[in-house]
Enzyme design. Structure first.
Site, PDB file in Angstrom:
ATOM      1  N   THR A  13      52.166  48.073  38.817  1.00 20.28           N
ATOM      2  CA  THR A  13      51.941  47.018  37.618  1.00 20.28           C
ATOM      3  C   THR A  13      50.501  46.355  37.771  1.00 20.28           C
ATOM      4  O   THR A  13      50.127  46.093  38.812  1.00 20.28           O
ATOM      5  CB  THR A  13      53.112  46.099  36.989  1.00 20.28           C
ATOM      6  OG1 THR A  13      53.050  45.007  38.110  1.00 20.28           O
ATOM      7  CG2 THR A  13      54.231  46.603  37.051  1.00 20.28           C
ATOM      8  N   SER A  15      47.451  47.766  37.750  1.00 18.45           N
ATOM      9  CA  SER A  15      46.899  48.560  38.624  1.00 18.45           C
ATOM     10  C   SER A  15      45.611  49.107  38.036  1.00 18.45           C
ATOM     11  O   SER A  15      44.931  49.885  38.700  1.00 18.45           O
ATOM     12  CB  SER A  15      47.811  49.689  38.847  1.00 18.45           C
ATOM     13  OG  SER A  15      48.324  50.271  37.759  1.00 18.45           O
ATOM     14  N   GLY A  18      41.557  45.287  41.087  1.00 14.84           N
ATOM     15  CA  GLY A  18      41.830  44.582  41.860  1.00 14.84           C
ATOM     16  C   GLY A  18      42.770  45.171  43.132  1.00 14.84           C
ATOM     17  O   GLY A  18      42.699  46.293  43.710  1.00 14.84           O
ATOM     18  N   ILE A  19      43.781  44.471  43.567  1.00 15.95           N
ATOM     19  CA  ILE A  19      44.770  44.808  44.586  1.00 15.95           C
ATOM     20  C   ILE A  19      45.421  45.740  44.144  1.00 15.95           C
ATOM     21  O   ILE A  19      45.950  46.642  44.753  1.00 15.95           O
ATOM     22  CB  ILE A  19      45.557  43.486  45.016  1.00 15.95           C
ATOM     23  CG1 ILE A  19      44.849  42.447  45.842  1.00 15.95           C
ATOM     24  CG2 ILE A  19      46.769  44.189  45.836  1.00 15.95           C
ATOM     25  CD1 ILE A  19      45.510  41.035  45.908  1.00 15.95           C
ATOM     26  N   GLY A  20      45.908  45.800  42.686  1.00 22.13           N
ATOM     27  CA  GLY A  20      46.815  46.710  42.090  1.00 22.13           C
ATOM     28  C   GLY A  20      46.050  48.183  42.248  1.00 22.13           C
ATOM     29  O   GLY A  20      46.666  49.132  42.285  1.00 22.13           O
ATOM     30  N   SER A 141      52.006  35.462  47.217  1.00 21.14           N
ATOM     31  CA  SER A 141      50.916  34.871  47.588  1.00 21.14           C
ATOM     32  C   SER A 141      51.249  33.997  48.627  1.00 21.14           C
ATOM     33  O   SER A 141      52.280  33.309  48.677  1.00 21.14           O
ATOM     34  CB  SER A 141      50.255  34.439  46.496  1.00 21.14           C
ATOM     35  OG  SER A 141      48.990  33.658  46.762  1.00 21.14           O
ATOM     36  N   TYR A 154      50.946  27.947  39.355  1.00 21.16           N
ATOM     37  CA  TYR A 154      50.839  29.397  40.146  1.00 21.16           C
ATOM     38  C   TYR A 154      51.469  29.242  41.272  1.00 21.16           C
ATOM     39  O   TYR A 154      52.450  30.255  41.441  1.00 21.16           O
ATOM     40  CB  TYR A 154      49.315  29.428  40.326  1.00 21.16           C
ATOM     41  CG  TYR A 154      49.108  30.716  41.238  1.00 21.16           C
ATOM     42  CD1 TYR A 154      49.301  31.940  40.659  1.00 21.16           C
ATOM     43  CD2 TYR A 154      48.721  30.532  42.483  1.00 21.16           C
ATOM     44  CE1 TYR A 154      48.979  33.090  41.337  1.00 21.16           C
ATOM     45  CE2 TYR A 154      48.453  31.801  43.186  1.00 21.16           C
ATOM     46  CZ  TYR A 154      48.571  33.031  42.609  1.00 21.16           C
ATOM     47  OH  TYR A 154      48.365  34.200  43.464  1.00 21.16           O
TER      48      TYR A 154
END
Length: 264
Positions: A13, A15, A18-20, A141, A154
Site C-alpha cells: 500500500t 507504493s 518513498g519506502i513503499g 516506526s 502520530y
C-alpha cells in the site's frame, strides 16, 4: 541467501513513492507480481512507468484507491481479491502540538495509519490461512516506541500498529502465515525530503547533510548518526516477507539506526 518471490503476489500500500516504492521495486525485482497502490491513477501510473524503466519484465498491477476510508479499502480488495504478501505501508505523518491537534486530525491519522491495515488484514488473512502460507507486514516506526512530543498523534497510531501486528500474529498462530512490524527511524523518503526541503534550499546543503543534521539534533541517540535510505528499510521488509523468515512472527523489527536506546 537468495530471496525469490516467483509465483507470489504482493500488495504494497502507498507504493508510489518513498519506502513503499522501494519495497515494491525490491519485491518485483525478486520475481513477485506486485500491486502498486496510491490515491490517484496518475501517481500509480507514474510509479509503474518508473519501475518498468529499471525492470522492463516486472509484473505489476495498478490499483488506485484511497485507503483512509472503508470504501477505498473495499475498492482495492474487489480489484485484487487475493494476495500472498500484504505490506501495510499507507500512512501519514507531520508535527503538530498536542494542544493544537483537533479531533479531526486524530481521526484522520487513525483512519489512515491504523484502520487501513486492519481492514486489509481482515480481508486477506483468511485466504492466506487456507493456503497455509502468507506474509503480513506493518510499516510502523520507532516513534511507536519513542513517542515524539511534537507528533503524539502520530506516535499513538504507530504504537497501535505494533499491538495490531502482534495480536494478528497470535490469531493466525500455526497457520504458516507470519505477521510482523518493521520500525524505520528517520529515513530519506520523499515525505522526509519534503519536510526538510526549505532548509536544503536555504542552506544549499544536500538532503543527506541536512538529514544528518536533523538526526543529530532530533534523534541524538542514533547509532548510525544519519537517516536510513529507503532501500535499507526495504531490505528488512524483503527478508521478513521471504520464505527464509518463516520462524519470525509477532516481531517488531527495528531499522531505526539504533535510535531506540534499548537492547531488545
Amino acid at each position: 541467501m537468495k530471496i525469490d518471490f516467483t509465483g507470489k503476489k504482493a500488495l504494497v500500500t502507498a507504493s508510489t513513492a518513498g519506502i513503499g516504492f522501494a519495497i515494491a521495486s525490491g519485491l518485483a525485482e525478486s520475481g513477485a507480481e506486485v500491486v502498486i497502490n496510491g490515491r490517484s491513477q496518475e501517481t500509480v501510473d507514474k510509479a509503474i512507468a518508473r519501475i518498468k524503466t529499471q525492470l522492463p519484465e516486472a509484473k505489476l498491477i495498478a490499483a488506485a484507491a484511497d485507503l483512509s476510508t472503508a470504501e477505498g479499502c473495499q475498492q482495492l480488495v474487489s480489484k485484487v481479491p487475493d494476495v500472498d504478501i500484504l505490506v501495510n505501508n499507507a500512512g501519514i505523518f507531520g508535527p503538530a502540538d498536542f494542544f493544537e491537534t483537533d479531533d479531526q486530525t486524530w481521526d484522520t491519522y487513525w483512519a489512515t495509519n491504523v484502520m487501513s491495515g486492519m481492514r486489509l488484514s481482515r480481508a486477506y488473512l483468511p485466504a492466506m490461512q487456507a493456503k497455509q502460507w502468507g506474509r503480513v507486514v506493518f510499516i510502523s516506526s520507532e516513534s511507536g516506541r519513542n513517542i515524539p512530543d511534537d507528533m503524539i498523534h502520530y506516535g499513538v497510531t504507530k504504537t497501535a500498529q505494533l499491538s495490531l501486528s502482534r495480536g494478528l500474529a497470535k490469531r493466525v498462530a500455526g497457520s504458516g502465515v507470519t505477521v510482523n512490524s518493521v520500525l524505520p527511524g528517520p529515513t530519506l523518503s520523499d515525505g522526509f525530503k519534503a519536510m526538510i526541503a526549505d532548509e536544503v534550499e536555504k542552506t544549499g546543503k544536500s538532503y543527506e547533510d541536512i538529514g544528518k543534521d536533523f538526526v543529530m539534533a532530533a534523534r541524538p541517540s542514533s547509532i548510525i548518526q544519519r537517516p536510513a535510505s529507503v532501500e535499507e528499510v526495504a531490505n528488512m521488509v524483503m527478508y521478513v516477507c521471504s520464505e527464509q523468515a518463516s520462524a519470525t512472527s509477532g516481531a517488531a523489527l527495528r531499522v531505526d539506526g539504533g535510535v531506540v536506546d534499548d537492547i531488545v
